[in-house]
Design a protein around this motif. Structure first.
Motif, PDB file in Angstrom:
ATOM      1  N   ILE A  15      14.928 -21.347  26.301  1.00  0.00           N
ATOM      2  CA  ILE A  15      14.424 -21.012  24.974  1.00  0.00           C
ATOM      3  C   ILE A  15      15.275 -21.698  23.902  1.00  0.00           C
ATOM      4  O   ILE A  15      16.479 -21.457  23.822  1.00  0.00           O
ATOM      5  CB  ILE A  15      14.427 -19.492  24.757  1.00  0.00           C
ATOM      6  CG1 ILE A  15      13.571 -18.800  25.829  1.00  0.00           C
ATOM      7  CG2 ILE A  15      13.920 -19.146  23.360  1.00  0.00           C
ATOM      8  CD1 ILE A  15      13.748 -17.296  25.862  1.00  0.00           C
ATOM      9  N   GLU A  16      14.635 -22.537  23.102  1.00  0.00           N
ATOM     10  CA  GLU A  16      15.351 -23.266  22.069  1.00  0.00           C
ATOM     11  C   GLU A  16      15.346 -22.508  20.738  1.00  0.00           C
ATOM     12  O   GLU A  16      16.391 -22.301  20.131  1.00  0.00           O
ATOM     13  CB  GLU A  16      14.721 -24.651  21.892  1.00  0.00           C
ATOM     14  CG  GLU A  16      15.488 -25.581  20.976  1.00  0.00           C
ATOM     15  CD  GLU A  16      16.890 -25.886  21.468  1.00  0.00           C
ATOM     16  OE1 GLU A  16      17.796 -26.001  20.616  1.00  0.00           O
ATOM     17  OE2 GLU A  16      17.091 -25.993  22.692  1.00  0.00           O
ATOM     18  N   ARG A  17      14.171 -22.106  20.272  1.00  0.00           N
ATOM     19  CA  ARG A  17      14.047 -21.369  19.011  1.00  0.00           C
ATOM     20  C   ARG A  17      12.599 -20.938  18.836  1.00  0.00           C
ATOM     21  O   ARG A  17      11.805 -21.050  19.749  1.00  0.00           O
ATOM     22  CB  ARG A  17      14.503 -22.220  17.816  1.00  0.00           C
ATOM     23  CG  ARG A  17      13.715 -23.517  17.634  1.00  0.00           C
ATOM     24  CD  ARG A  17      14.182 -24.307  16.408  1.00  0.00           C
ATOM     25  NE  ARG A  17      15.578 -24.705  16.537  1.00  0.00           N
ATOM     26  CZ  ARG A  17      16.545 -24.331  15.702  1.00  0.00           C
ATOM     27  NH1 ARG A  17      16.280 -23.515  14.705  1.00  0.00           N
ATOM     28  NH2 ARG A  17      17.774 -24.760  15.862  1.00  0.00           N
ATOM     29  N   GLY A  18      12.236 -20.467  17.642  1.00  0.00           N
ATOM     30  CA  GLY A  18      10.864 -20.067  17.363  1.00  0.00           C
ATOM     31  C   GLY A  18      10.830 -18.822  16.496  1.00  0.00           C
ATOM     32  O   GLY A  18      11.845 -18.142  16.308  1.00  0.00           O
ATOM     33  N   ILE A  19       9.652 -18.497  15.973  1.00  0.00           N
ATOM     34  CA  ILE A  19       9.494 -17.333  15.103  1.00  0.00           C
ATOM     35  C   ILE A  19       9.911 -16.053  15.809  1.00  0.00           C
ATOM     36  O   ILE A  19      10.481 -15.144  15.196  1.00  0.00           O
ATOM     37  CB  ILE A  19       8.026 -17.229  14.631  1.00  0.00           C
ATOM     38  CG1 ILE A  19       7.652 -18.432  13.758  1.00  0.00           C
ATOM     39  CG2 ILE A  19       7.780 -15.931  13.870  1.00  0.00           C
ATOM     40  CD1 ILE A  19       6.182 -18.491  13.402  1.00  0.00           C
ATOM     41  N   LEU A  20       9.657 -15.956  17.109  1.00  0.00           N
ATOM     42  CA  LEU A  20       9.949 -14.729  17.855  1.00  0.00           C
ATOM     43  C   LEU A  20      11.394 -14.651  18.343  1.00  0.00           C
ATOM     44  O   LEU A  20      11.767 -13.670  18.995  1.00  0.00           O
ATOM     45  CB  LEU A  20       9.011 -14.620  19.065  1.00  0.00           C
ATOM     46  CG  LEU A  20       7.514 -14.513  18.747  1.00  0.00           C
ATOM     47  CD1 LEU A  20       6.710 -14.426  20.028  1.00  0.00           C
ATOM     48  CD2 LEU A  20       7.230 -13.312  17.843  1.00  0.00           C
TER      49      LEU A  20
END
Length: 235
Positions: A136-141
């Motif tokens: 997992i790199e990033r994101g809204i969640l």
């Protein structure tokens, strides 16, 4: 007719289409395996730092010949793609997957509405186990402390002994580990459990049950499919 009447009609039509599509899918791909959900105890936990670990699993009983034919990196890659295809189908196309050479994006319809951004998948496989992992790199969640690839989503398969003659047993596990949800960080852990965590478990269980038909999608990247094609051509 009023605006809300049109909305209701559109929603009803969408449900009918979904039912028809699923009926056609069932007819085209009858059940091959028996699936039993087998989640571990305390399947979803949150530690003191806020990191989530969630594991859903199932045991499949299927013809041993069918498992032998699928036990290679190409089919592991197809299983990975099947997971993403299922996510798109179950959300009626609202959630989609965008691909680049180095990343995968879970988006709402299109970028830049990126819910989750993953690094390219990592694969490992031997005679008894197989695993595909997306970091997992990033994101809204994803909360700030969960960015950078320390958390991950993975699908693991394991061949197990089977007592039924002519049948094979396969354990499939879908796990999220070291994930820091932004919902828990912004609101609270109970809100996360009642929303995102609840939906994740529901969707993952549905995905595991869908494996009864062994309807594996063709990979978009085709990393191992190209290797398999070359090997076949050389025979």
């Amino acid at each position: 007719m009023s605006f809300w009447t049109w909305i209701a009609i559109a929603a009803g039509a969408a449900v009918v289409v979904l039912i028809v599509v699923n009926v056609v899918r069932v007819v085209r791909h009858p059940r091959v395996a028996r699936v039993t959900l087998a989640d571990p105890e305390r399947a979803t936990t949150i530690d003191a730092s806020g990191a989530v670990r969630s594991v859903q699993a199932a045991d499949l009983v299927l013809p041993d010949r069918a498992l032998d034919e699928m036990w290679d990196p190409m089919h592991l890659e197809r299983l990975a793609r099947t997971y993403w295809r299922f996510l798109t189908r179950v959300t009626l196309g609202m959630i989609r997957i965008a691909y680049t050479e180095r990343e995968r994006f879970v988006v709402v319809l299109t970028r830049p509405f990126v819910l989750l951004r993953f690094q390219a998948p990592e694969y490992a496989m031997d005679a008894e186990h197989g695993v595909v992992r997306w970091r997992i790199e990033r994101g809204i969640l994803v909360a700030r402390q969960g960015r950078g690839g320390n958390g991950y989503l993975e699908i693991e398969i394991e061949r197990r002994a089977c007592d039924e003659p002519g049948m094979a047993c396969l354990h499939v596990r879908v796990a999220v580990a070291n994930f820091y949800p932004s919902i828990a960080a912004t609101f609270s852990r109970p809100v996360y459990r009642m929303t995102q965590a609840f939906v994740h478990v529901l969707v993952t269980h549905a995905f595991l049950r869908s494996l009864a038909r062994l309807d594996l999608a063709r990979s978009r990247a085709g990393r191992f499919e190209r290797v398999a094609s070359v090997s076949t051509a050389r025979r």
